[in-house]
Write a protein that holds these residues in place. Structure first.
Motif, PDB file in Angstrom:
ATOM      1  N   TRP A 160       0.845  -1.204   0.000  1.00  0.00           N
ATOM      2  CA  TRP A 160       0.000   0.000   0.000  1.00  0.00           C
ATOM      3  C   TRP A 160       0.883   1.259   0.000  1.00  0.00           C
ATOM      4  CZ3 TRP A 160      -4.922   0.699  -1.116  1.00  0.00           C
ATOM      5  CH2 TRP A 160      -5.497   1.933  -0.855  1.00  0.00           C
ATOM      6  N   GLN A 191      -5.845  -8.523   1.231  1.00  0.00           N
ATOM      7  CA  GLN A 191      -6.700  -8.139   2.366  1.00  0.00           C
ATOM      8  C   GLN A 191      -8.133  -7.881   1.894  1.00  0.00           C
ATOM      9  OE1 GLN A 191      -5.792  -9.036   5.159  1.00  0.00           O
ATOM     10  NE2 GLN A 191      -5.292  -7.266   6.389  1.00  0.00           N
ATOM     11  N   LYS A 232     -10.933  -8.350   3.175  1.00  0.00           N
ATOM     12  CA  LYS A 232     -11.928  -7.923   4.160  1.00  0.00           C
ATOM     13  C   LYS A 232     -11.764  -6.457   4.553  1.00  0.00           C
ATOM     14  CE  LYS A 232     -14.539 -10.477   5.689  1.00  0.00           C
ATOM     15  NZ  LYS A 232     -15.838 -10.926   5.131  1.00  0.00           N
ATOM     16  N   SER A 233     -10.730  -5.819   4.030  1.00  0.00           N
ATOM     17  CA  SER A 233     -10.498  -4.428   4.411  1.00  0.00           C
ATOM     18  C   SER A 233     -11.313  -3.490   3.512  1.00  0.00           C
ATOM     19  CB  SER A 233      -9.005  -4.096   4.299  1.00  0.00           C
ATOM     20  OG  SER A 233      -8.838  -2.704   4.428  1.00  0.00           O
ATOM     21  N   LEU A 265     -11.431  -0.304   3.747  1.00  0.00           N
ATOM     22  CA  LEU A 265     -10.606   0.870   3.433  1.00  0.00           C
ATOM     23  C   LEU A 265      -9.835   0.664   2.128  1.00  0.00           C
ATOM     24  CD1 LEU A 265      -9.325   3.623   4.625  1.00  0.00           C
ATOM     25  CD2 LEU A 265      -7.406   2.137   5.170  1.00  0.00           C
ATOM     26  N   TYR A 266      -9.230  -0.521   1.964  1.00  0.00           N
ATOM     27  CA  TYR A 266      -8.423  -0.772   0.766  1.00  0.00           C
ATOM     28  C   TYR A 266      -9.288  -0.750  -0.500  1.00  0.00           C
ATOM     29  CZ  TYR A 266      -4.347  -2.066   3.607  1.00  0.00           C
ATOM     30  OH  TYR A 266      -3.286  -2.058   4.473  1.00  0.00           O
ATOM     31  N   MET A 319     -10.506   3.026  -1.045  1.00  0.00           N
ATOM     32  CA  MET A 319      -9.455   3.929  -1.524  1.00  0.00           C
ATOM     33  C   MET A 319      -8.987   3.536  -2.936  1.00  0.00           C
ATOM     34  SD  MET A 319      -8.869   6.174   0.894  1.00  0.00           S
ATOM     35  CE  MET A 319      -7.255   6.839   0.671  1.00  0.00           C
TER      36      MET A 319
END
Lengths: 293, 257
Positions: free
Chosen positions: B68, B94, B96-97, B99-100, B103
């Motif tokens: 990231w 990831q 389940k994130s 945010l990732y 974004m």
């Protein structure tokens, strides 16, 4: 029930041995790795200041818990691998076992000492991680408060920051890191009871660590019959039965991403970890009981 | 030697005994959303041998964090293609994130798309620049849709998809659907139901449905009576020929916040 050597299993003796093990490991300056962890966490938080606060907090959690997993796994394997050979080299083993201390108590004391070391290390790392996270949260909140926002917007902004900072699921995530490290310590202790040197123990334990993370895949392929050749099925079965399923204890990656861990799942995962620890300890006692010293 | 053989047999017996427990726990963990990451060969090609080994060894989140940061550097250097690849890898590692996913979709649909449209130096043809912009819109949308496949209960991702559909694709039906989905999730924001109705109001042929939804919101009380909502109801009342006695009273300015 008592024997002429005293009780069959003496918690006092085990405690004395474990405290001694912990002291011994502390003298080996093993806690210095905490400085590296501190550098990683604090350095990371300064570097991340250029990201948005959501990204920064996510990175901080990812890096801190990842580093915690690495350090505890390494500590569990390396510190445990050195214990028995060092005691043999220093002849401490002979002194202890010449006294009325059964071998299984000696091993229990060693294992408990390592678990204490891991618990202290994880507690310190967790404290440091939470402190840095809290400081970064306060810094972001101070920045928001300094802007002249309407009360509703301010409350929303503060709530948004708080929502992405602390998460109750971090606690079971950290507990699972400890269980995994304890399992590795127990496994390494078992290997060291029949190994000829600490290097051999470390190599085998690290190999088991990597294979253990693939055990679930081997198990799946074996049970579902996804094997192209006849000989792969028994090979996969051997891996699935012999090695621990370490992926079962790699829940932190998902927890840190925001996936909540149900209590039942947490307790069952921890229970499986304790089962592994118990069985590896018993096997260690079996291997060590007749070992020529 | 005899002891080693007995020990090995005991380990295998223990393996057989714990097998049902492990299968049960594996199933439980998958049901709870764990072990969802597929660590396969394409991923190995993306993150390299070392990264793959690290990801396999239980350090997925750490590898994702490092990548990231690399993606962030690529953003600063305006290397959109490299950034897209890195974001794809991070979200694979990831899944389940939220945010990732969020974004990544935003970087592609808003930042990369605008940069592609403005980059006259690299691409003098306006048509090709617009085409590149459209491709980044699609890529941003793909991140949101892929994220929703793994996290269907994320209101935040549904909302981001809705905004993209509304602002970049001008697809009001898709936007209305996505806002309605967002409004039905546990992390729903209070305005999402209203936004779903605003989008419905823009779709020819669905005026009646939109009117009913907007009117239901209006009837909830002054906290829902925003100027846009009142305006849309009035437009629809005219379009649908709602009888005068059933029409809403003129809203007083400032009655809503």
């Amino acid at each position: 029930m008592s024997s002429p050597r005293g009780p069959l299993f003496s918690p006092t003796r085990i405690w004395a041995l474990s405290v001694n093990t912990l002291t011994e490991l502390s003298r080996m300056k093993i806690f210095y790795f905490l400085l590296i962890f501190a550098l990683v966490v604090i350095g990371n938080s300064f570097f991340m200041a250029r990201l948005s606060f959501e990204e920064e907090f996510q990175m901080l959690k990812d890096v801190s818990l990842g580093a915690m997993s690495i350090f505890t796994a390494l500590l569990a394997i390396l510190a445990t691998a050195m214990l028995l050979p060092k005691d043999l080299e220093d002849r401490t083993t002979f002194t202890i076992l010449a006294k009325p201390v059964p071998r299984y108590e000696y091993l229990a004391g060693k294992l408990l000492g390592i678990l204490l070391l891991l618990a202290i290390s994880i507690a310190v790392m967790t404290g440091l991680f939470l402190l840095v996270l809290w400081l970064r949260e306060q810094s972001v909140l101070a920045d928001i408060r300094s802007q002249q926002l309407p009360p509703d917007d301010l409350a929303n902004a503060i709530a948004s920051v708080k929502a992405v900072t602390f998460n109750a699921n971090l606690a079971p995530g950290i507990a699972i890191i400890f269980v995994k490290a304890a399992l590795l310590a127990s496994l390494t202790l078992m290997i060291s009871t029949f190994a000829s040197s600490s290097i051999f123990t470390m190599m085998i334990a690290i190999a088991v660590y990597f294979i253990g993370h693939l055990q679930a895949t081997a198990r799946e392929y074996w049970l579902e019959g996804l094997t192209p050749q006849w000989w792969t099925k028994p090979a996969l079965a051997f891996i699935a039965l012999l090695f621990p399923d370490l992926q079962a204890f790699s829940l932190t990656d998902d927890i840190v991403a925001g996936n909540p861990i149900p209590f039942a799942l947490f307790t069952q995962t921890a229970a499986l970890g304790l089962l592994y620890i118990g069985v590896y300890y018993l096997l260690a006692c079996f291997f060590f009981s007749n070992r020529e010293l | 030697m005899k002891r080693v053989v007995i020990g090995l047999a005991a380990l295998l017996a223990f393996g057989a005994a714990r097998l049902p427990l492990e299968i049960h726990l594996d199933r439980l963990q998958r049901t709870a959303g764990f072990r969802a990451t597929s660590l396969d060969l394409p991923l190995r090609e993306q993150i390299g041998q070392m990264g793959f080994v690290a990801a396999l060894s239980g350090f997925r989140s750490l590898v994702a964090a490092v990548l990231w940061i690399e993606a962030h550097n690529a953003w600063q250097e305006l290397e959109w293609g490299r950034m897209a690849g890195l974001l794809s890898t991070v979200t694979t590692l990831q899944p389940k994130s939220i945010l990732y996913w969020d974004m990544s979709g935003w970087h592609m649909a808003y930042n990369a798309s605008q940069a592609a449209l403005d980059d006259k130096k690299r691409q003098p043809s306006a048509i090709l620049r617009q085409r590149a912009q459209q491709q980044y819109f699609d890529l941003g949308k793909k991140f949101y849709l892929d994220g929703l496949r793994t996290n269907p209960d994320s209101g935040a991702l549904w909302e981001k998809l809705a905004i993209l559909e509304r602002d970049k694709f001008q697809d009001h039906a898709a936007a209305a659907h996505a806002f309605a989905e967002a409004a039905s999730k546990p992390d729903a924001r209070p305005y999402e139901r209203r936004f779903a109705a605003y989008e419905l109001a823009q779709i020819p042929g669905r005026e009646r449905e939109a009117y009913e939804k907007l009117k239901a919101l209006y009837d909830e009380g002054p906290t829902q009576r925003y100027p846009t909502l009142v305006h849309d109801i009035k437009v629809l009342e005219e379009k649908l020929g709602i009888p005068t006695d059933q029409r809403i009273m003129d809203a007083e300015p400032g009655s809503a916040h």
